[in-house]
Design a protein around this motif. Structure first.
Motif, mmCIF file in Angstrom:
data_model
loop_
_atom_site.group_PDB
_atom_site.id
_atom_site.type_symbol
_atom_site.label_atom_id
_atom_site.label_comp_id
_atom_site.label_asym_id
_atom_site.label_seq_id
_atom_site.Cartn_x
_atom_site.Cartn_y
_atom_site.Cartn_z
ATOM 1 N N ILE A 87 0.876 -1.537 -0.075
ATOM 2 C CA ILE A 87 -0.079 0.024 0.074
ATOM 3 C C ILE A 87 0.655 0.916 0.006
ATOM 4 N N SER A 88 2.030 1.403 0.729
ATOM 5 C CA SER A 88 2.919 2.644 0.868
ATOM 6 C C SER A 88 3.426 2.537 -0.010
ATOM 7 N N ASN A 89 3.530 1.394 -0.769
ATOM 8 C CA ASN A 89 4.157 2.052 -2.425
ATOM 9 C C ASN A 89 3.404 2.369 -3.344
ATOM 10 N N ASN A 90 2.347 2.171 -3.593
ATOM 11 C CA ASN A 90 1.336 2.608 -4.655
ATOM 12 C C ASN A 90 1.143 3.377 -3.681
ATOM 13 N N ILE A 91 1.343 4.518 -2.617
ATOM 14 C CA ILE A 91 1.183 5.303 -2.279
ATOM 15 C C ILE A 91 2.303 6.415 -2.715
ATOM 16 N N ALA A 92 3.315 6.193 -3.071
ATOM 17 C CA ALA A 92 4.307 6.702 -3.278
ATOM 18 C C ALA A 92 4.622 7.274 -4.310
ATOM 19 N N ASN A 93 3.736 6.580 -5.544
ATOM 20 C CA ASN A 93 3.938 6.226 -6.491
ATOM 21 C C ASN A 93 2.118 7.242 -7.365
ATOM 22 N N LEU A 94 1.153 7.386 -6.331
ATOM 23 C CA LEU A 94 0.042 8.084 -6.591
ATOM 24 C C LEU A 94 0.792 9.506 -7.741
ATOM 25 N N ARG A 95 1.526 10.010 -7.999
ATOM 26 C CA ARG A 95 1.881 11.116 -8.986
ATOM 27 C C ARG A 95 3.151 10.576 -9.953
ATOM 28 N N THR A 96 3.499 9.032 -9.985
ATOM 29 C CA THR A 96 4.454 7.975 -11.483
ATOM 30 C C THR A 96 3.000 8.350 -12.770
ATOM 31 N N THR A 97 3.651 8.701 -13.454
ATOM 32 C CA THR A 97 3.430 8.311 -15.155
ATOM 33 C C THR A 97 2.757 6.713 -15.096
#
Length: 262
Positions: free
Chosen positions: A21-31
């Protein structure tokens, strides 16, 4: 006590869940990022009394058994390849894929990687490349004296050459798709590699034969949904706390048992 070991597997599972989940949130703005989820299964059972076994000499059958579970195990972190929102950027070299397909990139060792990140640039030779300078396939070179670069829905790259009012096609950006997109191996830098699980890459042209189309001056955003991730994070935290409570309760029961024999 068996409960301690069982609860410990639950704590380890939820710790991994929080990491995903933390990796998903960290990549919230990753194209072009595609979110993951943790998948779990229960461990093997200890069948103290097997359901359906003979219960007496008269041949009666046990309607239920006594099955003690061993806890939980992680079986995978599948990647959800749903479409992300398209965001207009105004940059002529930004391309979003709407539908099926990946951009094919040639990496320095000569092999190919695949991405949904269409934030492309131009190198010193005029080639269209990704952020690491690796060329998009098939390689497209834009003449240095051209203007008015356009990329249509099928990936054809056209420019206006000096003295001409008619666009000239200088290349074709292709797409690649896989039978099992979730089987691709992430290698960082928004890139994936094919694996035996993904199936062989199938190259083609955008907007034909089931491939998606290309949208110039747009980028595909991450498909992470903030509300869903926060909800999952809270649920994982509560599950971890409950498993920790089980460990604490089992420890207290063991202490009580120990004191009985003093």
């Amino acid at each position: 006590m068996r409960a301690v070991i069982t609860a410990a597997t639950g704590m380890a599972a939820q710790e991994l869940n929080v990491q995903v989940i933390s990796n998903n949130i960290a990549n919230l703005r990753t194209t072009g990022y595609k979110k993951q989820r943790a998948a779990f299964q229960d461990l093997i059972y200890d069948h103290v009394r097997r359901v359906g076994a003979q219960a007496s000499d008269q041949g009666t059958i046990l309607p239920v058994g006594v099955d003690l579970g061993g806890g939980v195990k992680t079986v995978g972190t599948p990647r959800l390849m749903g479409q992300g929102t398209l965001l207009p950027t105004g940059n002529e070299l930004d391309i979003a894929i709407r539908g099926e397909g990946f951009f094919k990139i040639q990496v320095p060792d000569g092999t190919y990687a695949y991405t949904r990140d269409g934030s492309f640039m131009m190198d010193a030779q005029g080639r269209i490349v990704n952020a690491q300078g690796n060329p998009v396939q098939p390689t497209v070179t834009v003449p240095n004296n051209s203007s008015g670069l356009t990329i249509n829905a099928q990936g054809q790259v056209s420019v206006l050459l000096p003295g001409s009012t008619t666009p000239t096609t200088v290349g074709q950006i292709g797409l690649t798709r896989f039978i099992n997109k979730a089987g691709l191996k992430p290698i960082g830098d928004n890139l994936f590699q094919d694996t035996p699980a993904s199936g062989a890459p199938q190259d083609g042209i955008a907007n034909t034969d089931g491939f998606g189309d290309m949208q110039q001056s747009n980028l595909e955003q991450s498909n992470v949904e903030v509300v869903t991730e926060i909800s999952d994070l809270i649920a994982a935290q509560r599950a971890y706390e409950m498993n920790a409570k089980v460990v604490s309760a089992a420890d207290q029961m063991l202490q009580a048992t120990s004191q009985m024999f003093r």
